[in-house]
Design a protein around this motif. Structure first.
Motif, PDB file in Angstrom:
ATOM      1  N   LEU A  26       0.830  -1.203   0.000  1.00  0.00           N
ATOM      2  CA  LEU A  26       0.000   0.000   0.000  1.00  0.00           C
ATOM      3  C   LEU A  26       0.866   1.254   0.000  1.00  0.00           C
ATOM      4  O   LEU A  26       0.558   2.227  -0.684  1.00  0.00           O
ATOM      5  N   GLY A  27       1.953   1.252   0.739  1.00  0.00           N
ATOM      6  CA  GLY A  27       2.854   2.408   0.761  1.00  0.00           C
ATOM      7  C   GLY A  27       3.448   2.700  -0.604  1.00  0.00           C
ATOM      8  O   GLY A  27       3.547   3.856  -1.024  1.00  0.00           O
ATOM      9  N   HIS A  28       3.849   1.661  -1.312  1.00  0.00           N
ATOM     10  CA  HIS A  28       4.366   1.844  -2.667  1.00  0.00           C
ATOM     11  C   HIS A  28       3.281   2.389  -3.593  1.00  0.00           C
ATOM     12  O   HIS A  28       3.548   3.232  -4.449  1.00  0.00           O
ATOM     13  N   LEU A  29       2.064   1.917  -3.414  1.00  0.00           N
ATOM     14  CA  LEU A  29       0.947   2.410  -4.221  1.00  0.00           C
ATOM     15  C   LEU A  29       0.722   3.896  -3.965  1.00  0.00           C
ATOM     16  O   LEU A  29       0.609   4.681  -4.905  1.00  0.00           O
ATOM     17  N   ARG A  30       0.672   4.284  -2.696  1.00  0.00           N
ATOM     18  CA  ARG A  30       0.481   5.707  -2.361  1.00  0.00           C
ATOM     19  C   ARG A  30       1.561   6.567  -3.014  1.00  0.00           C
ATOM     20  O   ARG A  30       1.272   7.599  -3.613  1.00  0.00           O
ATOM     21  N   ALA A  31       2.813   6.163  -2.874  1.00  0.00           N
ATOM     22  CA  ALA A  31       3.932   6.936  -3.432  1.00  0.00           C
ATOM     23  C   ALA A  31       3.832   7.035  -4.954  1.00  0.00           C
ATOM     24  O   ALA A  31       4.051   8.108  -5.532  1.00  0.00           O
ATOM     25  N   ALA A  32       3.489   5.942  -5.612  1.00  0.00           N
ATOM     26  CA  ALA A  32       3.384   5.948  -7.070  1.00  0.00           C
ATOM     27  C   ALA A  32       2.249   6.851  -7.541  1.00  0.00           C
ATOM     28  O   ALA A  32       2.398   7.586  -8.519  1.00  0.00           O
ATOM     29  N   LEU A  33       1.122   6.809  -6.832  1.00  0.00           N
ATOM     30  CA  LEU A  33      -0.013   7.646  -7.228  1.00  0.00           C
ATOM     31  C   LEU A  33       0.322   9.127  -7.123  1.00  0.00           C
ATOM     32  O   LEU A  33      -0.007   9.907  -8.015  1.00  0.00           O
ATOM     33  N   VAL A  34       0.975   9.520  -6.049  1.00  0.00           N
ATOM     34  CA  VAL A  34       1.336  10.933  -5.866  1.00  0.00           C
ATOM     35  C   VAL A  34       2.362  11.355  -6.920  1.00  0.00           C
ATOM     36  O   VAL A  34       2.292  12.462  -7.450  1.00  0.00           O
ATOM     37  N   SER A  35       3.287  10.468  -7.240  1.00  0.00           N
ATOM     38  CA  SER A  35       4.302  10.771  -8.249  1.00  0.00           C
ATOM     39  C   SER A  35       3.686  10.932  -9.637  1.00  0.00           C
ATOM     40  O   SER A  35       4.029  11.852 -10.376  1.00  0.00           O
ATOM     41  N   GLU A  36       2.758  10.043  -9.978  1.00  0.00           N
ATOM     42  CA  GLU A  36       2.150  10.056 -11.300  1.00  0.00           C
ATOM     43  C   GLU A  36       1.043  11.092 -11.449  1.00  0.00           C
ATOM     44  O   GLU A  36       0.804  11.587 -12.546  1.00  0.00           O
ATOM     45  N   ARG A  37       0.359  11.371 -10.361  1.00  0.00           N
ATOM     46  CA  ARG A  37      -0.787  12.296 -10.391  1.00  0.00           C
ATOM     47  C   ARG A  37      -0.664  13.296  -9.246  1.00  0.00           C
ATOM     48  O   ARG A  37      -1.259  13.110  -8.182  1.00  0.00           O
ATOM     49  N   PRO A  38       0.106  14.356  -9.465  1.00  0.00           N
ATOM     50  CA  PRO A  38       0.359  15.316  -8.384  1.00  0.00           C
ATOM     51  C   PRO A  38      -0.905  15.873  -7.738  1.00  0.00           C
ATOM     52  O   PRO A  38      -0.896  16.219  -6.553  1.00  0.00           O
ATOM     53  N   GLY A  39      -2.002  15.943  -8.470  1.00  0.00           N
ATOM     54  CA  GLY A  39      -3.251  16.425  -7.891  1.00  0.00           C
ATOM     55  C   GLY A  39      -3.719  15.570  -6.729  1.00  0.00           C
ATOM     56  O   GLY A  39      -4.356  16.062  -5.797  1.00  0.00           O
ATOM     57  N   LEU A  40      -3.406  14.291  -6.766  1.00  0.00           N
ATOM     58  CA  LEU A  40      -3.781  13.410  -5.652  1.00  0.00           C
ATOM     59  C   LEU A  40      -2.971  13.706  -4.395  1.00  0.00           C
ATOM     60  O   LEU A  40      -3.410  13.410  -3.294  1.00  0.00           O
ATOM     61  N   GLY A  41      -1.784  14.281  -4.574  1.00  0.00           N
ATOM     62  CA  GLY A  41      -0.918  14.574  -3.427  1.00  0.00           C
ATOM     63  C   GLY A  41      -1.561  15.476  -2.395  1.00  0.00           C
ATOM     64  O   GLY A  41      -1.297  15.354  -1.208  1.00  0.00           O
ATOM     65  N   GLY A  42      -2.443  16.359  -2.845  1.00  0.00           N
ATOM     66  CA  GLY A  42      -3.106  17.273  -1.925  1.00  0.00           C
ATOM     67  C   GLY A  42      -4.213  16.640  -1.113  1.00  0.00           C
ATOM     68  O   GLY A  42      -4.514  17.099  -0.007  1.00  0.00           O
ATOM     69  N   ILE A  43      -4.821  15.574  -1.634  1.00  0.00           N
ATOM     70  CA  ILE A  43      -5.946  14.983  -0.900  1.00  0.00           C
ATOM     71  C   ILE A  43      -5.669  13.573  -0.382  1.00  0.00           C
ATOM     72  O   ILE A  43      -6.304  13.147   0.573  1.00  0.00           O
ATOM     73  N   LEU A  44      -4.717  12.869  -0.978  1.00  0.00           N
ATOM     74  CA  LEU A  44      -4.484  11.484  -0.578  1.00  0.00           C
ATOM     75  C   LEU A  44      -4.175  11.321   0.914  1.00  0.00           C
ATOM     76  O   LEU A  44      -4.687  10.390   1.537  1.00  0.00           O
ATOM     77  N   PRO A  45      -3.388  12.213   1.528  1.00  0.00           N
ATOM     78  CA  PRO A  45      -3.135  12.049   2.965  1.00  0.00           C
ATOM     79  C   PRO A  45      -4.404  12.143   3.825  1.00  0.00           C
ATOM     80  O   PRO A  45      -4.440  11.621   4.932  1.00  0.00           O
ATOM     81  N   ARG A  46      -5.433  12.797   3.327  1.00  0.00           N
ATOM     82  CA  ARG A  46      -6.680  12.929   4.088  1.00  0.00           C
ATOM     83  C   ARG A  46      -7.693  11.849   3.739  1.00  0.00           C
ATOM     84  O   ARG A  46      -8.744  11.749   4.365  1.00  0.00           O
ATOM     85  N   CYS A  47      -7.403  11.071   2.714  1.00  0.00           N
ATOM     86  CA  CYS A  47      -8.325  10.028   2.268  1.00  0.00           C
ATOM     87  C   CYS A  47      -8.250   8.798   3.166  1.00  0.00           C
ATOM     88  O   CYS A  47      -7.195   8.463   3.693  1.00  0.00           O
ATOM     89  N   ALA A  48      -9.389   8.134   3.283  1.00  0.00           N
ATOM     90  CA  ALA A  48      -9.399   6.795   3.858  1.00  0.00           C
ATOM     91  C   ALA A  48      -9.049   5.850   2.708  1.00  0.00           C
ATOM     92  O   ALA A  48      -9.690   5.876   1.665  1.00  0.00           O
ATOM     93  N   VAL A  49      -7.996   5.076   2.887  1.00  0.00           N
ATOM     94  CA  VAL A  49      -7.597   4.104   1.871  1.00  0.00           C
ATOM     95  C   VAL A  49      -7.821   2.724   2.476  1.00  0.00           C
ATOM     96  O   VAL A  49      -7.178   2.348   3.448  1.00  0.00           O
ATOM     97  N   LEU A  50      -8.760   2.006   1.905  1.00  0.00           N
ATOM     98  CA  LEU A  50      -9.166   0.713   2.436  1.00  0.00           C
ATOM     99  C   LEU A  50      -8.712  -0.400   1.515  1.00  0.00           C
ATOM    100  O   LEU A  50      -8.806  -0.284   0.290  1.00  0.00           O
ATOM    101  N   VAL A  51      -8.227  -1.465   2.089  1.00  0.00           N
ATOM    102  CA  VAL A  51      -7.871  -2.663   1.333  1.00  0.00           C
ATOM    103  C   VAL A  51      -8.812  -3.766   1.805  1.00  0.00           C
ATOM    104  O   VAL A  51      -8.834  -4.109   2.991  1.00  0.00           O
ATOM    105  N   GLY A  52      -9.624  -4.249   0.907  1.00  0.00           N
ATOM    106  CA  GLY A  52     -10.605  -5.251   1.279  1.00  0.00           C
ATOM    107  C   GLY A  52     -11.603  -4.750   2.303  1.00  0.00           C
ATOM    108  O   GLY A  52     -12.093  -5.509   3.124  1.00  0.00           O
TER     109      GLY A  52
END
Length: 77
Positions: A26-52
């Protein structure tokens, strides 16, 4: 590949409703998403990220059958 679904503002910033990803944790996924889509960087830390459907740590491995939901904070009542 894990299936990642984006909701509300996360979908807008990601530019898609869902995609398949092959990051190992999940950590690698978060880092890749922020790198590829900078717009997500502003909201991803506040998002609930659920796996299953559960909140998990960033060191959680992601498998081919995992479903990852990215849910931004919701307002309203």
């Amino acid at each position: 590949m894990a299936r990642v679904r984006y909701f509300a503002a996360a979908e807008e910033m990601a530019g898609r409703a869902e995609e398949h990803r092959d990051e190992p944790t999940l950590g690698h996924l978060r880092a890749a998403l922020v790198s590829e889509r900078p717009g997500l960087g502003g909201i991803l830390p506040r998002c609930a990220v659920l796996v299953g459907g559960a909140r998990v740590d960033d060191d959680t491995p992601l498998g081919a059958d995992d479903l990852v939901d990215v849910l931004p904070p919701f307002a309203g009542g």
